[in-house]
Scaffold this active site. Structure first.
Site, mmCIF file in Angstrom:
data_model
loop_
_atom_site.group_PDB
_atom_site.id
_atom_site.type_symbol
_atom_site.label_atom_id
_atom_site.label_comp_id
_atom_site.label_asym_id
_atom_site.label_seq_id
_atom_site.Cartn_x
_atom_site.Cartn_y
_atom_site.Cartn_z
ATOM 1 C CG ASN A 7 -1.812 1.215 1.283
ATOM 2 O OD1 ASN A 7 -1.407 2.314 0.917
ATOM 3 N ND2 ASN A 7 -3.027 1.044 1.761
ATOM 4 C CD GLU A 34 -4.740 4.306 1.025
ATOM 5 O OE1 GLU A 34 -4.127 3.844 2.000
ATOM 6 O OE2 GLU A 34 -5.256 5.434 1.024
ATOM 7 C CG ASP A 145 -4.449 -2.069 3.608
ATOM 8 O OD1 ASP A 145 -4.777 -2.727 4.616
ATOM 9 O OD2 ASP A 145 -4.425 -0.825 3.587
ATOM 10 C CG ASN A 147 -7.616 -1.424 6.119
ATOM 11 O OD1 ASN A 147 -6.636 -0.965 6.693
ATOM 12 N ND2 ASN A 147 -8.101 -0.875 5.009
ATOM 13 C CG ASP A 216 -0.303 -4.106 4.380
ATOM 14 O OD1 ASP A 216 -0.922 -3.577 3.450
ATOM 15 O OD2 ASP A 216 -0.055 -3.527 5.466
ATOM 16 C CG ASP A 248 0.167 4.932 5.996
ATOM 17 O OD1 ASP A 248 0.243 4.550 4.812
ATOM 18 O OD2 ASP A 248 -0.885 5.347 6.513
ATOM 19 C CG HIS A 249 0.346 0.258 4.440
ATOM 20 N ND1 HIS A 249 -0.455 -0.765 4.876
ATOM 21 C CD2 HIS A 249 -0.426 1.373 4.444
ATOM 22 C CE1 HIS A 249 -1.668 -0.297 5.130
ATOM 23 N NE2 HIS A 249 -1.683 0.994 4.876
#
Length: 257
Positions: A7, A34, A145, A147, A216, A248-249
């Site tokens: 991501n 994303e 991802d 979540n 992930d 951020d991943h």
DNA sequence: ATGTCGGAATTATTCCGA
């Protein structure tokens, strides 16, 4: 052969960072999530310079997924049927002998938000989609991802976050349904007792405080699992590189024979 | 410190979403 998921949190903002990682890690297939751009804004040339072809399912501002490969990926599914209103979150293609799907599962926001219910419904649709596969024994990968923290070991603070978004029994039940279609979380299979994360909030120094989540995943059928040589979460690439801001991943990858 | 990012709408500031 190396296959990866990442991501990138905005491909326009991340392009040079992603290109630096491709040069360093040399993956053969990558699922990106994303993108936050429309198909016409996808930088095909910037990836072609590095030897990658791309299949893209983008949209304006939010979501968006793509698959990079050494040969042009042959798209087999663009969007999760019946869940189109949730945005561009699924792309499947045949690449390097694999049926390769990448997903960006809805975040859900919080338990009171209508997006939480829609997240659960999206996951139910995903499970039905994969349960209906023609050949469950074919070499297939589902990555992205999700979540969801599948177990307490996947969360930096499972006690405090018990029942919170990403940690609810309903989300974990959906996780088991997805993996129950014959897809195993390969990193976890290779590291059954290790706590490691793939995402850290940008806020509050979460990365340096080791406050992350493992959300992930690369899920694979038995035909792929037999070929696995290793699985890594590329934590180094969650760090700033030569002044470039990280996603951020972190990327996650598998090496296959 | 609800502390940071990326993107869009509008033009350096505010909002959304994550």
């Amino acid at each position: 052969m190396r296959i990866a998921t990442w991501n990138v949190n905005g491909l326009r903002a991340r392009l040079e960072f992603v290109r630096a990682w491709l040069r360093e890690r040399k993956p053969d297939i990558v699922g990106l999530q994303e993108l936050k751009l429309t198909d016409d804004k996808f930088p095909h040339d910037a990836f072609a310079e590095l030897g990658y072809f791309a299949a893209v399912h983008g949209q304006k501002s939010w979501n968006g997924v793509a698959i990079l490969a050494r040969e042009a990926p042959q798209v087999t599914q663009c969007g999760l049927p019946g869940q189109e209103e949730m945005g561009a979150r699924l792309l499947s293609a045949d690449a390097a002998g694999l049926s390769f799907t990448t997903v960006y599962v809805p975040n859900g926001k919080n338990l009171e938000h209508e997006d939480y219910t829609r997240k659960l419904a999206w996951l139910d649709t995903l499970t039905a989609h994969f349960a209906a596969r023609q050949d469950p024994d074919a070499p297939a990968v589902l990555c992205g991802d999700f979540n969801i923290c599948p177990t307490d070991l996947d969360s930096w603070n499972a006690q405090q976050l018990r029942g919170a978004i990403f940690h609810t029994p309903a989300e974990r039940e959906r996780w088991r349904s997805v993996t129950g279609t014959g897809l195993e979380d390969v990193w976890r299979a290779l590291h059954p007792d290790t706590q490691a994360f793939s995402w850290w909030d940008y806020r509050g120094g979460a990365f340096h405080r080791k406050q992350g989540l493992r959300i992930d995943f690369l899920l694979a059928t038995a035909a792929v699992r037999r070929r696995v040589q290793g699985a890594e979460i590329d934590r180094e690439w969650r760090k700033k590189q030569a002044g470039l801001t990280a996603s951020d991943h972190a990327p996650v990858w598998l090496d296959l024979e």
